[in-house]
Design a protein around this motif. Structure first.
Motif, PDB file in Angstrom:
ATOM      1  N   LYS A  86      40.179  23.257  12.040  1.00  0.00           N
ATOM      2  CA  LYS A  86      40.321  22.177  13.018  1.00  0.00           C
ATOM      3  C   LYS A  86      40.855  20.895  12.387  1.00  0.00           C
ATOM      4  N   THR A  87      40.398  20.635  11.162  1.00  0.00           N
ATOM      5  CA  THR A  87      40.724  19.384  10.485  1.00  0.00           C
ATOM      6  C   THR A  87      41.272  19.647   9.092  1.00  0.00           C
ATOM      7  N   SER A 101      42.835  14.570   9.330  1.00  0.00           N
ATOM      8  CA  SER A 101      43.817  14.640  10.406  1.00  0.00           C
ATOM      9  C   SER A 101      43.675  15.966  11.130  1.00  0.00           C
ATOM     10  N   SER A 102      44.192  16.031  12.333  1.00  0.00           N
ATOM     11  CA  SER A 102      44.148  17.262  13.121  1.00  0.00           C
ATOM     12  C   SER A 102      44.977  18.339  12.450  1.00  0.00           C
ATOM     13  N   GLN A 103      44.405  19.518  12.276  1.00  0.00           N
ATOM     14  CA  GLN A 103      45.138  20.581  11.586  1.00  0.00           C
ATOM     15  C   GLN A 103      46.354  21.039  12.386  1.00  0.00           C
ATOM     16  N   ASP A 104      46.232  21.185  13.693  1.00  0.00           N
ATOM     17  CA  ASP A 104      47.357  21.625  14.514  1.00  0.00           C
ATOM     18  C   ASP A 104      48.499  20.626  14.463  1.00  0.00           C
ATOM     19  N   GLN A 105      48.200  19.355  14.553  1.00  0.00           N
ATOM     20  CA  GLN A 105      49.233  18.340  14.570  1.00  0.00           C
ATOM     21  C   GLN A 105      49.867  18.150  13.205  1.00  0.00           C
ATOM     22  N   THR A 106      49.087  18.299  12.141  1.00  0.00           N
ATOM     23  CA  THR A 106      49.603  18.076  10.794  1.00  0.00           C
ATOM     24  C   THR A 106      50.466  19.234  10.320  1.00  0.00           C
ATOM     25  N   GLY A 108      51.838  22.046  12.242  1.00  0.00           N
ATOM     26  CA  GLY A 108      52.980  22.404  13.076  1.00  0.00           C
ATOM     27  C   GLY A 108      53.579  23.740  12.665  1.00  0.00           C
ATOM     28  N   ASN A 206      44.021   9.934  10.475  1.00  0.00           N
ATOM     29  CA  ASN A 206      45.413   9.827  10.893  1.00  0.00           C
ATOM     30  C   ASN A 206      45.491  10.077  12.394  1.00  0.00           C
TER      31      ASN A 206
END
Length: 206
Positions: A86-87, A101-106, A108, A206
């Motif tokens: 998740k993070t 930071s968010s794992q999905d957003q970081t 990609g 972040n």
């Protein structure tokens, strides 16, 4: 800047390996790994070359699918990057600072997504054989999206083991990673990828 480069390279993170023989082709071997492998661990030596400088770091990594990884730099500085599903936690020992930071957003469509996600390879990259050098067979992975952050990723295999990875990001920085002491069936638990910020450090989001 150092944190962004490290997060993008975890990736190297990371990490794509393959099981196969030369006759089968590096792409077939890579796809077999992507299909069959649930975990991998080992050591790495990473060199990042930019327009201004070249820096080499060393450390160890652990990956458990789906979505878990740990990347530890031990020389010349100490830094830990953990993805818990998740993070993403980045702990810089010298700065006494943790960035989350968010794992999905970081991640990609980065190489880290390939490592922790079995479906990311075919969905995000175009693959082709890219020749051999020094006994290493290479696959060229080109991102299907223009905003992936990487111009290309080259993944190299020697025999049945991951040997090297080469990346060029959108800023022209070139990263080369050499792998050693690989374990394709590490005995890892989810606790391996649990990170708790040490007492007294600054925690930034972040």
């Amino acid at each position: 800047m150092k944190q962004r480069t490290l997060l993008k390279t975890i990736t190297a993170l990371g990490f794509c390996a393959a099981i196969g023989v030369a006759q089968a082709g590096a792409i077939d071997a890579l796809k077999k790994f992507n299909s069959d492998t649930d975990g991998i661990s080992g050591n790495f030596s990473q060199t990042v070359k930019s327009k201004k400088k070249t820096q080499t770091t060393n450390g160890a990594f652990q990956i458990q699918r789906p979505g878990l990884f740990k990347w530890e730099y031990t020389r010349p500085y100490k830094q830990t990057i953990v993805g818990d599903g998740k993070t993403i936690w980045l702990y810089d020992v010298d700065l006494a600072q943790v960035t989350k930071s968010s794992q999905d957003q970081t991640i990609g469509d980065s190489p880290a997504a390939i490592l922790s996600n079995k479906t990311a390879l075919d969905s995000s990259y175009s693959l082709k054989e890219d020749g051999s050098s020094g006994g290493i067979d290479y696959v060229l992975a080109s991102p299907k999206k223009n905003n992936a952050g990487y111009q290309y990723i080259r993944i190299g295999f020697k025999g049945d083991a991951l040997a090297a990875m080469q990346l060029k990001d959108s800023f022209g920085n070139e990263t080369t990673i050499s792998f050693s002491n690989l374990n394709m069936k590490p005995n890892l638990s989810r606790n391996t990828f649990k990170f708790t910020p040490p007492k007294g450090v600054d925690v930034l989001s972040n």
